[in-house]
Design a protein around this motif. Structure first.
Motif, short mmCIF file in Angstrom:
data_model
loop_
_atom_site.label_atom_id
_atom_site.label_comp_id
_atom_site.label_asym_id
_atom_site.label_seq_id
_atom_site.Cartn_x
_atom_site.Cartn_y
_atom_site.Cartn_z
N VAL A 20 1.83 29.50 2.03
CA VAL A 20 3.12 29.73 1.06
C VAL A 20 3.45 28.31 0.42
N GLY A 21 3.69 27.91 -0.76
CA GLY A 21 3.96 26.68 -1.28
C GLY A 21 2.94 26.15 -2.01
N ALA A 22 2.95 25.80 -3.27
CA ALA A 22 1.64 25.22 -3.77
C ALA A 22 2.50 23.47 -4.24
N GLY A 23 2.83 22.85 -3.40
CA GLY A 23 3.03 21.37 -3.48
C GLY A 23 1.69 20.90 -2.66
N PRO A 24 1.60 19.68 -2.67
CA PRO A 24 0.46 19.06 -2.30
C PRO A 24 -0.12 19.14 -0.82
N ALA A 25 0.93 19.40 -0.03
CA ALA A 25 0.71 19.91 1.44
C ALA A 25 -0.01 21.17 1.54
N GLY A 26 0.63 22.24 0.86
CA GLY A 26 0.15 23.56 0.68
C GLY A 26 -1.17 23.75 0.19
N THR A 57 8.66 11.36 -10.65
CA THR A 57 8.08 10.14 -10.98
C THR A 57 7.63 9.55 -9.53
N ARG A 58 7.45 10.33 -8.63
CA ARG A 58 7.11 9.58 -7.46
C ARG A 58 5.54 9.33 -7.29
N THR A 59 5.32 8.35 -6.61
CA THR A 59 3.79 8.20 -6.39
C THR A 59 3.55 8.36 -4.88
N ALA A 60 2.31 8.60 -4.57
CA ALA A 60 2.21 8.83 -3.03
C ALA A 60 1.10 7.52 -2.48
N ALA A 61 1.32 7.05 -1.55
CA ALA A 61 0.36 5.87 -1.08
C ALA A 61 -0.08 6.55 0.19
N LEU A 62 -1.32 6.68 -0.20
CA LEU A 62 -2.23 7.71 0.62
C LEU A 62 -3.20 6.89 1.50
N GLU A 143 3.66 33.56 -7.77
CA GLU A 143 4.97 34.02 -7.48
C GLU A 143 5.69 33.47 -6.27
N SER A 144 6.93 33.68 -6.03
CA SER A 144 7.50 33.26 -4.87
C SER A 144 7.44 34.28 -3.91
N VAL A 145 7.48 33.92 -2.61
CA VAL A 145 7.68 34.90 -1.53
C VAL A 145 9.28 35.15 -1.25
N GLU A 146 9.58 36.28 -1.35
CA GLU A 146 11.21 36.56 -1.22
C GLU A 146 11.38 37.01 0.20
N ALA A 173 4.33 26.15 3.79
CA ALA A 173 4.41 24.83 3.16
C ALA A 173 5.26 24.81 2.05
N ASP A 174 6.23 25.67 2.21
CA ASP A 174 7.28 25.71 1.01
C ASP A 174 8.43 24.85 1.11
N GLY A 175 8.12 23.88 1.73
CA GLY A 175 9.26 22.70 1.49
C GLY A 175 10.30 22.62 2.28
N GLY A 298 3.75 20.10 6.26
CA GLY A 298 4.51 19.27 5.35
C GLY A 298 5.84 19.35 5.28
N GLU A 299 6.88 19.40 4.36
CA GLU A 299 8.23 19.23 4.60
C GLU A 299 8.90 20.37 5.14
N ALA A 300 8.04 21.59 5.33
CA ALA A 300 8.65 22.54 5.94
C ALA A 300 8.90 22.35 7.40
N PRO A 305 12.97 9.40 5.55
CA PRO A 305 13.09 8.94 4.29
C PRO A 305 11.90 8.34 3.71
N PRO A 306 11.79 7.90 2.54
CA PRO A 306 10.53 7.03 1.90
C PRO A 306 10.19 6.07 2.19
N ILE A 307 10.16 5.54 3.34
CA ILE A 307 9.88 4.21 3.88
C ILE A 307 8.55 4.49 4.51
N GLY A 311 5.51 10.40 4.77
CA GLY A 311 5.70 11.84 4.54
C GLY A 311 4.56 12.73 4.22
N LEU A 312 4.00 12.20 3.09
CA LEU A 312 3.00 13.38 2.92
C LEU A 312 1.35 13.01 3.39
N ASN A 313 1.27 11.88 4.19
CA ASN A 313 0.02 11.59 4.98
C ASN A 313 0.33 12.35 6.20
N LEU A 314 1.58 12.74 6.65
CA LEU A 314 1.95 13.37 7.90
C LEU A 314 1.53 14.99 7.15
C1 LIG Z 1 10.63 8.71 -3.58
C2 LIG Z 1 9.73 9.16 -2.38
C3 LIG Z 1 8.71 8.64 -2.36
C4 LIG Z 1 7.57 8.87 -1.30
N1 LIG Z 1 6.48 8.29 -1.25
C5 LIG Z 1 5.77 8.68 -0.44
C6 LIG Z 1 4.41 7.96 -0.13
O1 LIG Z 1 4.20 6.88 -0.62
N2 LIG Z 1 3.51 8.44 0.90
C7 LIG Z 1 3.62 9.52 1.43
O2 LIG Z 1 2.83 10.07 2.34
N3 LIG Z 1 4.79 10.36 1.29
C8 LIG Z 1 5.61 9.90 0.38
N4 LIG Z 1 6.79 10.64 0.17
C9 LIG Z 1 6.97 12.09 0.88
C10 LIG Z 1 6.26 13.18 -0.05
O3 LIG Z 1 6.59 13.09 -1.60
C11 LIG Z 1 6.54 14.53 0.23
O4 LIG Z 1 6.14 14.37 1.87
C12 LIG Z 1 5.59 15.41 -0.15
O5 LIG Z 1 5.72 15.38 -1.73
C13 LIG Z 1 5.96 16.96 0.30
O6 LIG Z 1 5.08 17.71 -0.07
P1 LIG Z 1 4.98 19.39 0.51
O7 LIG Z 1 3.75 19.89 -0.28
O8 LIG Z 1 5.51 19.32 1.91
O9 LIG Z 1 6.24 19.86 -0.11
P2 LIG Z 1 6.84 20.22 -1.76
O10 LIG Z 1 6.34 19.20 -2.63
O11 LIG Z 1 8.41 20.33 -1.61
O12 LIG Z 1 6.32 21.60 -2.06
C14 LIG Z 1 6.81 22.81 -1.66
C15 LIG Z 1 6.39 23.80 -2.52
O13 LIG Z 1 6.70 25.07 -2.00
C16 LIG Z 1 7.05 26.11 -3.13
N5 LIG Z 1 8.23 26.87 -2.81
C17 LIG Z 1 9.40 26.64 -2.07
N6 LIG Z 1 9.78 27.92 -1.83
C18 LIG Z 1 8.95 28.99 -2.14
C19 LIG Z 1 8.72 30.51 -1.89
N7 LIG Z 1 9.73 31.16 -1.23
N8 LIG Z 1 7.73 31.05 -2.13
C20 LIG Z 1 6.53 30.28 -2.70
N9 LIG Z 1 6.62 29.04 -3.01
C21 LIG Z 1 7.55 28.22 -2.62
C22 LIG Z 1 7.74 25.11 -4.03
O14 LIG Z 1 7.81 25.46 -5.38
C23 LIG Z 1 6.92 23.94 -4.13
O15 LIG Z 1 5.71 23.61 -4.97
C24 LIG Z 1 7.82 10.17 -0.82
C25 LIG Z 1 8.95 10.85 -1.15
C26 LIG Z 1 10.06 10.54 -1.98
C27 LIG Z 1 11.21 11.12 -2.17
#
Ligand SMILES: Cc1cc2nc3c(=O)[nH]c(=O)nc-3n(C[C@H](O)[C@H](O)[C@H](O)COP(=O)(O)OP(=O)(O)OC[C@H]3O[C@@H](n4cnc5c(N)ncnc54)[C@H](O)[C@@H]3O)c2cc1C
Length: 414
Positions: A20-26, A57-62, A143-146, A173-175, A298-300, A305-307, A311-314
């Motif tokens: 669940v969640g089409a962010g980069p981790a999911g 506007t974020r980039t990810a250092a991987l 779609e979203s999961v309700e 992986a829904d953030g 991921g962020e779920a 903090p972004p230092i 974050g995304l590497n984890l």
């Molecule tokens: C300024 C900044 C700079 C950063 N730089 C780095 C970096 O250099 N290196 C690094 O490793 N990390 C970095 N990070 C962290 C990184 O950006 C995040 O860890 C990463 O984007 C999180 O990805 P994710 O897939 O876990 O979550 P998200 O990107 O939040 O994805 C969650 C997804 O779940 C979906 N979703 C939510 N609810 C539902 C639902 N009910 N049903 C279905 N889908 C749902 C959302 O639509 C979304 O697509 C940075 C963060 C910031 C703020």
């Protein structure tokens, strides 16, 4: 396998794993699970196209292990043109403290590496992962999961169209506001910092030469990260909420002038700046990484903090580790969402998640504190790093590698 597997009106689909969640981790988790042969469904709104994703506007250092993972998932090739190598990380104490730390430079060449990793625009990374998922993940649902209900044998996910998916395992992986986490009854620890963050990019007159520079200051830091254009860098500006609010309200010329003041002559004159977006600076850890047929990714599971580019590497390590656990469960004929598989996943991830969350929190708080003894301790540590190359190499290795073995898909292909 190829072709688009997007389901328009999904009804009563059954699978091994629902991600669940089409962010980069999911998406990475879905690709890794498909790679190990699991019957996987990826559910979540499709990521915006990079051209329309002005707001990200974020980039990810991987780091190198994440890049190796992208290579194994056959995504890296499409990213090479937009990925900039990180060869050197410089840390500069730009504070007014009475005990300022010496400047320090960590060089990838000291570890015999061409680069610590690569910097990639988030929107392009996510779109490339999703394009690959269209080819290799058996089913995509946009779609979203309700709602999610669990029983002894499965989890039943209700979608926004009222369709349902039944899965033995839910990969949440829904953030940060995860529905999966809440439905599984997993509690969180949440904390805030008195800070905001701005992500942007800018052009400068002198080439960056693959160097990322972190300027540490009271209330936060300003970090430049190389982009593929030698005269362009990404920027993460962390400051007090009033400072970042004011920076967001500036016009481009004012922002560029403020940036120039903070950077000094590091990259020569700042010639222009790109779109800016602000992000909250907060911390969150899930009290359990897996419970009730749900594994968090991921962020779920963790927000920091972004230092330090953690974050995304984890999050990618969560994804790769889950693929290992599911592959082992399926090979043994076990339930991939059963207690044994969930316990194995939580054990595999807990030390890495805990150590990174605590490490980033301490580093950020050490920048926020006005306490002289803490600043002095930081200064002594940095001076030690400067003086002793073996200590510097050790710190670089700790930054690059998790405390436990890398998941199989993150090990370089033989
Ligand atoms: C300024 C900044 C700079 C950063 N730089 C780095 C970096 O250099 N290196 C690094 O490793 N990390 C970095 N990070 C962290 C990184 O950006 C995040 O860890 C990463 O984007 C999180 O990805 P994710 O897939 O876990 O979550 P998200 O990107 O939040 O994805 C969650 C997804 O779940 C979906 N979703 C939510 N609810 C539902 C639902 N009910 N049903 C279905 N889908 C749902 C959302 O639509 C979304 O697509 C940075 C963060 C910031 C703020």
């Amino acid at each position: 396998m190829s072709g688009d597997k997007t389901q328009d009106k999904p009804q009563d689909i059954s699978c091994d794993v629902a991600v669940v969640g089409a962010g980069p981790a999911g998406i990475a988790a879905a690709l890794a699970l498909a790679h190990v042969g699991a019957d996987v469904v990826l559910i979540g709104p499709e990521p915006p196209k990079p051209s329309t994703a002005q707001q990200d506007t974020r980039t990810a250092a991987l780091l190198t292990s994440s890049v190796d993972f992208l290579k194994r998932l056959d995504v890296w090739e499409t990213l090479q043109g937009v990925a900039a190598p990180l060869k050197v990380v410089r840390i500069v104490d730009a504070s007014q403290s009475l005990v300022r730390s010496p400047d320090i430079a960590f060089k990838a060449s000291d570890l015999d590496l061409p680069a610590f990793g690569y910097n990639i625009p988030n929107a392009v990374l996510t779109a490339s992962l999703y394009a690959r998922a269209r080819d290799t993940v058996p089913t995509l649902i946009t779609e979203s999961v309700e709602r999610i209900e669990h029983d002894n044998a499965s989890a039943r996910l209700t979608l926004s169209s009222n369709g349902t998916v039944t899965a033995r395992l839910v990969a949440g992986a829904d953030g940060r506001r995860s529905v999966c986490r809440e439905a599984a009854g997993i509690e969180t620890r949440v904390w805030r910092y008195d800070q905001g963050a701005i992500a942007a990019s800018f052009h400068h007159a002198r080439p960056h030469d693959g160097v990322s520079t972190e300027f540490h200051k009271e209330h936060g830091s300003l970090t430049t990260v190389p982009m593929p254009d030698p005269l362009q860098s990404a920027l993460i500006w962390i400051g007090s909420p009033s400072e970042t609010d004011a920076l967001m309200a500036c016009d481009d010329a004012e922002f560029t002038a403020g940036l120039q003041t903070r950077l000094g002559d590091t990259l020569g004159p700042v010639t222009s700046s790109g779109p800016r977006a602000s992000f909250p600076v907060a911390g969150l850890t899930a009290k359990q990484l897996a419970h009730n047929r749900t594994a968090l990714i991921g962020e779920a599971a963790h927000v920091m903090p972004p230092i330090g580019a953690q974050g995304l590497n984890l999050g990618l390590r969560d994804a790769a580790a889950l693929a290992d656990c599911v592959a082992r469960a399926l090979a043994r004929g076990q339930d991939p969402g059963g207690l044994a598989a969930l316990t194995e996943f939580a054990r595999a991830r807990q030390l890495d998640v805990l150590s990174r969350s605590v490490g980033v929190d301490l580093l950020n708080r050490s920048l926020l504190t006005g306490l002289l003894p803490v600043q002095a301790a930081r200064g002594v540590f940095m001076a030690g790093l400067n003086a002793f190359a073996p200590l510097r190499r050790l710190v670089m290795r700790v930054g690059l590698e998790p405390p436990s073995a890398l998941p199989s898909l993150m090990r370089p292909a033989a």
